[in-house]
Enzyme design. Structure first.
Site, mmCIF file in Angstrom:
data_model
loop_
_atom_site.group_PDB
_atom_site.id
_atom_site.type_symbol
_atom_site.label_atom_id
_atom_site.label_comp_id
_atom_site.label_asym_id
_atom_site.label_seq_id
_atom_site.Cartn_x
_atom_site.Cartn_y
_atom_site.Cartn_z
ATOM 1 C CG HIS A 37 40.694 31.342 46.419
ATOM 2 N ND1 HIS A 37 41.855 31.181 47.141
ATOM 3 C CD2 HIS A 37 41.073 31.684 45.166
ATOM 4 C CE1 HIS A 37 42.890 31.408 46.354
ATOM 5 N NE2 HIS A 37 42.457 31.716 45.161
ATOM 6 C CD GLN A 64 48.048 32.229 35.709
ATOM 7 O OE1 GLN A 64 47.069 31.787 35.096
ATOM 8 N NE2 GLN A 64 47.896 32.968 36.795
ATOM 9 C CD GLU A 152 36.558 45.439 43.749
ATOM 10 O OE1 GLU A 152 36.915 45.833 44.888
ATOM 11 O OE2 GLU A 152 35.578 45.917 43.141
ATOM 12 C CD GLN A 157 43.761 37.307 37.449
ATOM 13 O OE1 GLN A 157 44.826 36.747 37.288
ATOM 14 N NE2 GLN A 157 42.880 36.877 38.336
ATOM 15 C CB SER A 189 47.882 36.784 48.695
ATOM 16 O OG SER A 189 48.801 36.178 47.808
HETATM 17 O O1 PAF Z 1 43.711 34.586 39.771
HETATM 18 C C1 PAF Z 1 44.060 33.400 39.561
HETATM 19 O O2 PAF Z 1 44.048 32.558 40.448
HETATM 20 C C2 PAF Z 1 44.492 32.995 38.150
HETATM 21 O O3 PAF Z 1 45.196 34.010 37.526
HETATM 22 C C3 PAF Z 1 43.315 32.524 37.272
HETATM 23 C C4 PAF Z 1 42.324 33.642 36.989
HETATM 24 C C5 PAF Z 1 42.602 31.358 37.937
HETATM 25 C C6 PAF Z 1 43.848 32.042 35.913
HETATM 26 O O4 PAF Z 1 44.731 30.975 36.058
#
Ligand code: PAF
Length: 299
Positions: A37, A64, A152, A157, A189
């Site tokens: 991140h 989700q 990526e 997604q 991750s």
């Molecule tokens: O990749 C993530 O952390 C999530 O799927 C996102 C894009 C923040 C949507 O909740």
């Protein structure tokens, strides 16, 4: 860095930014932040001019998560997440509660990812991408940013978000950011924290498979041969008996086109795989070049 919790605070931020005319970018996260991140924030910051505004969202999106996936167990580390993004130069963070994001409860209108959402991750997680696209669409509307950065690492997604932005003419630029790996090669991750030392050791077959697939491509393997080489790497039984005892469930190993369609005969494609290691679902992918294979074909 401004920390915003409500829609009113967010609107005030938008008004201030609009008045200043600064370019804007967003990084969306579910918290539990790691260096992957951090890289999204770093790249976004690097691409913005000095007066640019970078907002990070932190929201664990219930939409989700499937019924069998434990939403409550998802790690929540908001204080350290805020400290990290502040240290990397984010100028604002939006940290809504579920009530702020979904004031009327579960929305009746959901973004349908279409056929691509049913492939690969969509097979094991049928509702997942509809939940992701719905919250991403909401964030894009609420934030009104010029650009949004996605890793990526979650290639499907990323592809689906690009598809949605294109199909629905959403006025935003989607910027992909390459995967960040730990020194041992494992893609970063939030789920890596669930791996025991032995499970992590077993999981290293994943970057090894990616590497082997890329090498095979470079020496002329076609899509099917690349899949075969990567699969063999994942299936190889480790020497260490404790590592060998770790349960591994290979979900898929595929070479696809960059748009997740059929791979081209020549040129850029993507090796994509998911393996559940000791109950933890680990995704990885990398670019593979099919030019060498095409060069070997007769005629
Ligand atoms: O990749 C993530 O952390 C999530 O799927 C996102 C894009 C923040 C949507 O909740």
């Amino acid at each position: 860095m401004k920390v915003l919790y409500t829609r009113e605070q967010l609107q005030q931020w938008r008004d201030d930014v609009e008045a200043s005319g600064s370019p804007t970018a967003a990084v969306m996260t579910m918290g539990a932040l790691h260096a992957g991140h951090g890289e999204l924030v770093r790249v976004a910051k690097e691409q913005l001019p000095d007066d640019g505004e970078l907002i990070v969202t932190i929201f664990v999106n219930p939409l989700q998560f499937g019924a069998n996936e434990d939403l409550d167990k998802y790690p929540r580390t908001v204080e350290s997440d805020l400290a990290l993004v502040k240290s990397l130069g984010a100028t604002a963070a939006f940290v809504p509660t579920e009530d702020v994001m979904y004031p009327n409860g579960r929305p009746a209108t959901i973004v349908d990812p279409g056929p691509l959402g049913k492939l690969l991750e969509g097979q094991a997680r049928p509702e997942h991408f509809a939940g992701v696209l719905t919250v991403v669409a909401k964030f894009l509307n609420l934030l009104g940013v010029d650009a949004a950065y996605f890793g990526e690492k979650d290639y499907q997604q990323l592809t689906l978000i690009k598809q949605m932005v294109n199909d629905l003419d959403l006025p935003v630029r989607i910027e992909p950011v390459p995967t960040v790996r730990d020194p041992d090669g494992l893609a970063m991750s939030s789920r890596n924290r669930y791996l025991s030392a032995a499970a992590r050791q077993r999981a290293l077959a994943i970057p090894a498979a990616i590497q082997a697939g890329r090498q095979a491509a470079a020496t002329g393997a076609n899509a099917q041969e690349i899949e075969h080489v990567a699969m063999a790497c994942l299936e190889a039984v480790p020497d260490d008996s404790e590592v060998a005892a770790i349960p591994v469930d290979i979900q898929y190993v595929v070479v696809r086109g960059t748009d997740l369609g059929e791979p081209p005969k020549r040129g850029e494609a993507r090796l994509i795989l998911t393996v559940v290691v000791d109950g933890t679902r680990l995704l990885d992918n990398a670019r593979v070049d099919l030019s060498a294979a095409a060069g070997k074909e007769p005629g």
